[in-house]
Design an enzyme around this catalytic site. Sequence first.
Site, PDB file in Angstrom:
ATOM      1  N   SER A   1      19.786 -18.970  21.749  1.00  0.00           N
ATOM      2  CA  SER A   1      20.466 -18.842  23.036  1.00  0.00           C
ATOM      3  C   SER A   1      19.553 -18.888  24.246  1.00  0.00           C
ATOM      4  O   SER A   1      20.007 -19.189  25.352  1.00  0.00           O
ATOM      5  CB  SER A   1      21.274 -17.534  23.064  1.00  0.00           C
ATOM      6  OG  SER A   1      20.426 -16.414  22.898  1.00  0.00           O
TER       7      SER A   1
ATOM      8  N   LYS B   1      32.817 -17.326  23.475  1.00  0.00           N
ATOM      9  CA  LYS B   1      32.044 -18.345  24.200  1.00  0.00           C
ATOM     10  C   LYS B   1      32.884 -19.611  24.336  1.00  0.00           C
ATOM     11  O   LYS B   1      33.762 -19.669  25.183  1.00  0.00           O
ATOM     12  CB  LYS B   1      30.698 -18.559  23.513  1.00  0.00           C
ATOM     13  CG  LYS B   1      29.816 -17.305  23.576  1.00  0.00           C
ATOM     14  CD  LYS B   1      28.494 -17.497  22.905  1.00  0.00           C
ATOM     15  CE  LYS B   1      27.566 -16.314  23.136  1.00  0.00           C
ATOM     16  NZ  LYS B   1      28.067 -15.020  22.618  1.00  0.00           N
TER      17      LYS B   1
ATOM     18  N   HIS C   1      26.405 -19.898  19.520  1.00  0.00           N
ATOM     19  CA  HIS C   1      26.323 -20.926  20.564  1.00  0.00           C
ATOM     20  C   HIS C   1      26.514 -22.334  20.011  1.00  0.00           C
ATOM     21  O   HIS C   1      26.444 -23.304  20.766  1.00  0.00           O
ATOM     22  CB  HIS C   1      24.996 -20.822  21.303  1.00  0.00           C
ATOM     23  CG  HIS C   1      24.917 -19.645  22.219  1.00  0.00           C
ATOM     24  ND1 HIS C   1      25.398 -19.674  23.518  1.00  0.00           N
ATOM     25  CD2 HIS C   1      24.433 -18.394  22.030  1.00  0.00           C
ATOM     26  CE1 HIS C   1      25.197 -18.488  24.087  1.00  0.00           C
ATOM     27  NE2 HIS C   1      24.618 -17.701  23.206  1.00  0.00           N
TER      28      HIS C   1
END
Length: 394
Positions: free
Chosen positions: A181, A240, A209
């Site tokens: 990240s 996310k 991610h």
Amino acid sequence: MNKLDYITQDVESLKSDGVYRILPINYGACTNIINLNGKQVINLSSNNYLGLANHPRVMTAAKNAIDHYGVGAGSVRTIVGNQDLLETLEDLLAEFKKEEAVMCFQSGLNCNIGTIQAITNKEDLIISDALNHASIIDGVRLSKATKAVYRHNDMQHLEEILQLKRKDYRNVLIITDGVFSMDGDLAPLPDIVALAKKYNCLTYVDDAHGSGVLGKSGRGTIDHFGLHGEIDFIVGTLSKAIGVIGGYVATKKVVKEWLLHRARPLLFSTALPPSATAATIESVKMLMESETYTKKLWENAHYFKNKLIELGFDIGHSATPITPVMIGEDAKTMAFSKALLDEGVFVSGIVFPTVAKDKGRCRVMISASHTKDDLDRAIQAFKKVGKTLNVINV
């Protein structure tokens, strides 16, 4: 002397080091343009990769769920908090991820602190990448297993540890992020899988991610590398790219059964609220229907990254929409972030202890919701601030 004076001194040290911050306040939805502290700015600091957090379909699903289920689950899953919506979501995610089963948690952090300690014991060894996310580090600390760390993405070092230690343990669990990240680089998952097979190890990938970003329709890093069925534990977040809240572990059915009995966040914390669960179901359905959102994200990411490189910025080894703009000195990094905000662009400065001392960077998070005009205006702000602070020489 006040017994909390030591904390006051620590806070003053943050101020003297130039890294003290006051939390900004967002007065609306987390989208491409936000009202931050009463000022309209371009938002380049959100994990809302696909713009689904405020998509009408997703919002409608959440509202309808409130009408039927109320606002809270009312219990942990093992009592009466296991609503049919959660079962539906887990089945859908298993289909989406092309894995046997999925267990949903309240967050990605809860996935790691709940799962790692549940699947290992004192007879085991955990080998973790040096740059793994803080939630993995915390999860490993909670385990009774022996711990070892290999240098970031260094497969030779990983194999050296395996050669030395594998024979001494019942199981060895290799843990890595799929996408890191802070730098946006990828783990060499095919190499990790090969080593796991060679030394009879388990594999655990936190793809927070990568989920919704990499692979077909955002199926993640495992899909990107064509490794379905090769990873034992796959962690993803629903907060996310999916745009809501929560996390999940994609694994085998027997692991799901075990986690329901031993994963402490499931046993001792209330289940996901039904509105969030319904919204997540809608988001996943949208990804399964179309690649429109992921394609737009990557189009924006390539455009922005190329423009920064042309200006002379160092964006490290990023291979994803996460784009770190390397500054170095911590105080200078925070000054760069503040100057960008003065120009109407919000990019969070990342400094120690999140990254190593004087390895500060302004981490740009590109979204499918950004327009080309948003990106062009942001690039001009980077150019101006970069020249003023002597980060670039254009």
